[in-house]
Design a protein around this motif. Structure first.
Motif, PDB file in Angstrom:
ATOM      1  N   PHE A 180      36.061   7.622  98.223  1.00 49.96           N
ATOM      2  CA  PHE A 180      36.432   7.666  99.637  1.00 49.96           C
ATOM      3  C   PHE A 180      37.563   6.675  99.940  1.00 49.96           C
ATOM      4  N   ASP A 181      37.546   5.528  99.276  1.00 52.45           N
ATOM      5  CA  ASP A 181      38.623   4.545  99.466  1.00 52.45           C
ATOM      6  C   ASP A 181      39.963   5.107  99.001  1.00 52.45           C
ATOM      7  N   ILE A 182      39.980   5.718  97.820  1.00 52.98           N
ATOM      8  CA  ILE A 182      41.250   6.199  97.281  1.00 52.98           C
ATOM      9  C   ILE A 182      41.682   7.490  97.986  1.00 52.98           C
ATOM     10  N   VAL A 192      45.417   8.343  99.658  1.00 52.20           N
ATOM     11  CA  VAL A 192      46.170   9.601  99.578  1.00 52.20           C
ATOM     12  C   VAL A 192      46.628  10.036 100.963  1.00 52.20           C
ATOM     13  N   GLU A 193      45.708  10.027 101.920  1.00 54.88           N
ATOM     14  CA  GLU A 193      46.064  10.377 103.300  1.00 54.88           C
ATOM     15  C   GLU A 193      47.173   9.483 103.829  1.00 54.88           C
ATOM     16  N   ASP A 194      46.978   8.176 103.684  1.00 51.37           N
ATOM     17  CA  ASP A 194      47.959   7.219 104.201  1.00 51.37           C
ATOM     18  C   ASP A 194      49.328   7.436 103.563  1.00 51.37           C
ATOM     19  N   LEU A 195      49.323   7.676 102.271  1.00 50.80           N
ATOM     20  CA  LEU A 195      50.579   7.814 101.534  1.00 50.80           C
ATOM     21  C   LEU A 195      51.350   9.050 101.985  1.00 50.80           C
ATOM     22  N   ILE A 196      50.656  10.185 102.120  1.00 47.08           N
ATOM     23  CA  ILE A 196      51.323  11.419 102.540  1.00 47.08           C
ATOM     24  C   ILE A 196      51.786  11.299 103.991  1.00 47.08           C
ATOM     25  N   CYS A 197      50.959  10.724 104.853  1.00 49.75           N
ATOM     26  CA  CYS A 197      51.356  10.552 106.258  1.00 49.75           C
ATOM     27  C   CYS A 197      52.541   9.598 106.377  1.00 49.75           C
ATOM     28  N   TYR A 198      52.574   8.557 105.559  1.00 49.16           N
ATOM     29  CA  TYR A 198      53.697   7.611 105.573  1.00 49.16           C
ATOM     30  C   TYR A 198      54.992   8.317 105.159  1.00 49.16           C
ATOM     31  N   SER A 199      54.910   9.163 104.136  1.00 54.09           N
ATOM     32  CA  SER A 199      56.096   9.908 103.714  1.00 54.09           C
ATOM     33  C   SER A 199      56.547  10.874 104.803  1.00 54.09           C
ATOM     34  N   ALA A 200      55.583  11.547 105.438  1.00 51.19           N
ATOM     35  CA  ALA A 200      55.925  12.487 106.515  1.00 51.19           C
ATOM     36  C   ALA A 200      56.581  11.762 107.680  1.00 51.19           C
ATOM     37  N   GLU A 201      56.080  10.569 108.008  1.00 51.51           N
ATOM     38  CA  GLU A 201      56.672   9.789 109.098  1.00 51.51           C
ATOM     39  C   GLU A 201      58.083   9.328 108.741  1.00 51.51           C
ATOM     40  N   GLN A 238      53.890  28.888 108.384  1.00 56.49           N
ATOM     41  CA  GLN A 238      52.642  28.302 108.875  1.00 56.49           C
ATOM     42  C   GLN A 238      52.939  26.990 109.593  1.00 56.49           C
ATOM     43  N   THR A 239      52.232  26.727 110.676  1.00 56.11           N
ATOM     44  CA  THR A 239      52.303  25.427 111.329  1.00 56.11           C
ATOM     45  C   THR A 239      51.166  24.574 110.792  1.00 56.11           C
ATOM     46  N   ILE A 240      51.522  23.483 110.125  1.00 54.69           N
ATOM     47  CA  ILE A 240      50.540  22.603 109.489  1.00 54.69           C
ATOM     48  C   ILE A 240      50.428  21.328 110.318  1.00 54.69           C
ATOM     49  N   SER A 241      49.215  21.025 110.761  1.00 57.98           N
ATOM     50  CA  SER A 241      48.986  19.777 111.492  1.00 57.98           C
ATOM     51  C   SER A 241      48.574  18.681 110.526  1.00 57.98           C
ATOM     52  N   LEU A 242      49.278  17.552 110.578  1.00 55.84           N
ATOM     53  CA  LEU A 242      48.943  16.402 109.748  1.00 55.84           C
ATOM     54  C   LEU A 242      48.119  15.375 110.521  1.00 55.84           C
ATOM     55  N   GLU A 243      47.666  15.754 111.696  1.00 56.72           N
ATOM     56  CA  GLU A 243      46.880  14.824 112.513  1.00 56.72           C
ATOM     57  C   GLU A 243      45.515  14.600 111.872  1.00 56.72           C
ATOM     58  N   ARG A 244      45.094  13.345 111.830  1.00 60.68           N
ATOM     59  CA  ARG A 244      43.775  12.998 111.293  1.00 60.68           C
ATOM     60  C   ARG A 244      42.794  12.929 112.461  1.00 60.68           C
ATOM     61  N   LYS A 245      41.941  13.945 112.586  1.00 61.92           N
ATOM     62  CA  LYS A 245      41.148  14.105 113.798  1.00 61.92           C
ATOM     63  C   LYS A 245      39.649  14.235 113.547  1.00 61.92           C
ATOM     64  N   TYR A 246      39.195  14.074 112.295  1.00 63.20           N
ATOM     65  CA  TYR A 246      37.780  14.256 111.990  1.00 63.20           C
ATOM     66  C   TYR A 246      37.122  12.903 111.697  1.00 63.20           C
ATOM     67  N   THR A 271      39.214   8.103 111.479  1.00 67.17           N
ATOM     68  CA  THR A 271      39.434   9.546 111.504  1.00 67.17           C
ATOM     69  C   THR A 271      40.250   9.970 110.287  1.00 67.17           C
ATOM     70  N   HIS A 272      39.954  11.154 109.800  1.00 73.09           N
ATOM     71  CA  HIS A 272      40.569  11.649 108.573  1.00 73.09           C
ATOM     72  C   HIS A 272      40.849  13.136 108.696  1.00 73.09           C
ATOM     73  N   TRP A 273      41.438  13.694 107.635  1.00 73.43           N
ATOM     74  CA  TRP A 273      41.566  15.138 107.533  1.00 73.43           C
ATOM     75  C   TRP A 273      40.189  15.744 107.245  1.00 73.43           C
ATOM     76  N   GLN A 274      40.122  17.054 107.262  1.00 73.52           N
ATOM     77  CA  GLN A 274      38.869  17.750 106.990  1.00 73.52           C
ATOM     78  C   GLN A 274      38.339  17.391 105.592  1.00 73.52           C
ATOM     79  N   VAL A 275      37.024  17.195 105.489  1.00 73.39           N
ATOM     80  CA  VAL A 275      36.365  16.920 104.215  1.00 73.39           C
ATOM     81  C   VAL A 275      35.183  17.873 104.081  1.00 73.39           C
ATOM     82  N   LYS A 276      35.119  18.599 102.950  1.00 74.44           N
ATOM     83  CA  LYS A 276      33.986  19.481 102.661  1.00 74.44           C
ATOM     84  C   LYS A 276      33.596  19.328 101.196  1.00 74.44           C
TER      85      LYS A 276
END
Length: 520
Positions: free
Chosen positions: A287-289, A293-302, A316-324, A336-341
Motif C-alpha cells: 500500500f505504501d509503494i 506510484v500514484e504520486d509519481l504519475i500525478c506529479y508527471s501529469a501536473e 476517452q476522457t480519463i480522470s486522474l482525480e484521487r477520490k476514493y 484518498t486514492h484511485w480505485q482499488v479492487k
C-alpha cells in the motif's frame, strides 16, 4: 533531344560547390552565438511597452541574433521571406535587397539562389512587424551554418508515412512539429520521474544490463556472447533483483530509470527494448509503494497539464482525480486514492464468477462458458485460472485508473505471501484505459521461501513455460544476508508517455523503435 533533369540532391550539391568558389564554407567550424531563441524574440515584443504596430520596426534598433533551420522560403522581387525554426518555435525573417549587401555573410542574391529549405543559418536583425501584422526579424546579416543536401519535408504536409517517421525519426522530427513537441514532452516526463523520487529521498543507482542470470520479470530474454569470458549473457529483462541486493546491502530507498529488453512480440503497447522505472522502499508494504506510484504519475501529469485533472486519451476522457477513501476496508491506508479492487472482486463485478467459493473444475467450466479456452499449464491450479480470467475478460474493461491487488501466488514468484489470504500475495497492478501501467508488491524477503518459489518456477519452465523465472542462487544468498521488509514497484515509462501525450502506438513515443531491417 530533351536535357535530363537533375535530382534535388545534385542541385544542392552544385550549390555547395558554388558557395565554396565564392569563399563561403557551407559547414563552418566556428561556433555561432545567438542572443535570442525564436520564442524569446516573440516574448520580447509581447511585453508591455515593447509591442510593435503593423509596419513598425523596433524604435531602439537593438540588433538580435538568432539561428535555426529554414523551414519555408518565399521570394518576392526585392524582398525574401524565410521561416526560421529552432527547438523553441519559429520566427519570420524579412530580407530586403538594399539591407543585405553581403558585406558580412551572404548577399541578397546569394540567399535567393544558394539557400534552400532545410539549411541551417544564423542571422542578425532588428525586430519588426510586417504590414500584415506578423512579427519578424528585419535581417541585416545572414550566415550559412550547414547546407542540407537532400529535399526537406513539405512545410505544410510534413512526413505522413508512419513507416518513414519511425525508421527515419530525424525526418519526422524535422518535418512534423507535433512529433517534435511529443518528444520534448517525453523528456519532461522522464525528468519529472527522477525529480520526484530524488526529492523523496530515493537514490538512483545503476545495475548491469548484461547479466549471467536474467530475472525480475516473466519474459523471454535476448542472448548474447561475451568473447573475453567465453560465456553467454542475457540482456536484462528487469533491474529488480540487483536493486533489491542494494537494499540488502543497506540502502533504504533506491530506484533506476533505464532500458530493459524482452524478446517478445511487437504491437501498439510492446516494443522489445523499452524504458522502465523501478523503485524500492524499506520498512514499507504494497500500500505504501502503491501510493508512490500514484504520486509519481500525478506529479508527471501536473508537470505537463498543471492542475488539470482530466486528460484525453484515444477518445476517452480519463480522470486522474484521487477520490476514493479505502481506509475502512484497509486500515492504515489513509487519504484518498484511485480505485482499488482485489482481483477476485474485479472478476466477480465484471463476469459474475466468484473465485472465493469455487473449485478448479467449476472455475474452468464457468470461464469456458464465457468463451475462454485454457492451455494445459493454465489448468494446473485455481490461481492460474483466476489470473487468465482476469487477463482476458476483465483487464480491457478497466478505463479509469484502477489498482488490482492480491494476485495468486503462482504468477508472483517475487512477492510476499498475503498476510490474511492463503494462496495469494501482496501484489498490485495499475490499469488505465485497459492497459497495465505499473506492477508492485510487498517484497518476499524470506530466503527459504524464495528458493522454494524459484524451484516451482523451474518446474513450470520444464513443463513448457518459456517465461518462467530462472533460479538465481546469488539473489538467494543476498536475501540470506538479510533484507528488511520492503516494497517495490515498476512503471512502464513508454506507456506513461503514450497516456500523457495521447499517442496510440508505443513506436511513436520511442525515438528509434525496433524495426525490421529493409531488404535490399
Amino acid at each position: 533531344m530533351t536535357t535530363p533533369t537533375r535530382s534535388e540532391a545534385e542541385v544542392r550539391s552544385q550549390k555547395i560547390e558554388e558557395l565554396r568558389k565564392l569563399g563561403i564554407e557551407p559547414y563552418p567550424s566556428q561556433a555561432y552565438r545567438r542572443s535570442h531563441t525564436t520564442q524569446q524574440i516573440h516574448e520580447l515584443f509581447n511585453q508591455p511597452g515593447k509591442e510593435l504596430q503593423n509596419g513598425q520596426a523596433d524604435p531602439e534598433e537593438k540588433p538580435l541574433s538568432a539561428c535555426g533551420r529554414i523551414t519555408s522560403k518565399r521570394d518576392s522581387g526585392k524582398i525574401c521571406f524565410i521561416d526560421l525554426t529552432d527547438s523553441s518555435g519559429k520566427i519570420q525573417l524579412k530580407i530586403e535587397k538594399n539591407l543585405v549587401t553581403g558585406e558580412h555573410g551572404l548577399s541578397f542574391d546569394q540567399i535567393k539562389k544558394l539557400l534552400d529549405v532545410g539549411d541551417f543559418i544564423g542571422v542578425v536583425g532588428i525586430g519588426c512587424r510586417t504590414q500584415r501584422g506578423e512579427l519578424s526579424l528585419q535581417v541585416t546579416e545572414l550566415l550559412v551554418l550547414s547546407k542540407a543536401t537532400i529535399q526537406f519535408p513539405d512545410a505544410y504536409y510534413g512526413v505522413n508515412d508512419p513507416e518513414t517517421c519511425r525508421r527515419h525519426r530525424e525526418m519526422d522530427l524535422a518535418g512534423n512539429r507535433e512529433s517534435f513537441q511529443r518528444f520534448q514532452t517525453r523528456s519532461r516526463i522522464v525528468q519529472s520521474l527522477r525529480t520526484y523520487l530524488v526529492q523523496k529521498g530515493f537514490y538512483e543507482i545503476e545495475t548491469p544490463t548484461l547479466q549471467a542470470i536474467y530475472g525480475g520479470a516473466a519474459a523471454r530474454p535476448f542472448v548474447t556472447h561475451h568473447n573475453a569470458l567465453d560465456v553467454d549473457l542475457y540482456l536484462r529483462i528487469a533491474p529488480e533483483l540487483f536493486l533489491k541486493r542494494a537494499i540488502c546491502g543497506g540502502f533504504e530507498r533506491v530506484f533506476e530509470l533505464g532500458r530493459v529488453f524482452r524478446n517478445e512480440g511487437i504491437d501498439s503497447t510492446h516494443n522489445p527494448e523499452f524504458t522502465t522505472i523501478e523503485a524500492y522502499q524499506t520498512y514499507a508494504d504494497y500500500f505504501d509503494i502503491l501510493t508512490v506510484v500514484e504520486d509519481l504519475i500525478c506529479y508527471s501529469a501536473e508537470t505537463i497539464f498543471g492542475d488539470q485533472k482530466e486528460i484525453e486519451y484515444q477518445g476517452q476522457t480519463i480522470s486522474l482525480e484521487r477520490k476514493y477513501d479505502h481506509s475502512q476496508k484497509y486500515p492504515g491506508f489513509t487519504g484518498t486514492h484511485w480505485q482499488v479492487k482485489t482481483m477476485v472482486e474485479a472478476i466477480k463485478d465484471e463476469t459474475g464468477i466468484d473465485f472465493d467459493n469455487i473449485q478448479l473444475s467449476e472455475a474452468i467450466a464457468a470461464a469456458e462458458a464465457k468463451g475462454l479456452t485454457f492451455s494445459n499449464l493454465e489448468k494446473q491450479s485455481l490461481g492460474y485460472v483466476l489470473y487468465t480470467v482476469f487477463d482476458k475478460l476483465v483487464q480491457p474493461s478497466l478505463m479509469e485508473p484502477t489498482f488490482i491487488i492480491d494476485f495468486p501466488v503462482e504468477v508472483s514468484p517475487l512477492a510476499k505471501k498475503h498476510r490474511d489470504k492463503p494462496g495469494f500475495v501482496e501484489r498490485f497492478e495499475l490499469f488505465i484505459a485497459g492497459t497495465e501501467y505499473s506492477n508492485g508488491f510487498s517484497e518476499l524477503n524470506d530466503p527459504k521461501e524464495q528458493q522454494k518459489r524459484f524451484e516451482e518456477q523451474l518446474a513450470q519452465k520444464y513443463a513448457g513455460d518459456d517465461e518462467a523465472h530462472p533460479m538465481d542462487e546469488e539473489f538467494i544468498e543476498a536475501l540470506s544476508l538479510g533484507m528488511p521488509n520492503c516494497a517495490g514497484m515498476g512503471i512502464g515509462v513508454d506507456r506513461l508517455v503514450m497516456l500523457l501525450t495521447n499517442t496510440q502506438s508505443i513506436r511513436d513515443i520511442i525515438m528509434f523503435p525496433t524495426m525490421r531491417p529493409v531488404k535490399e
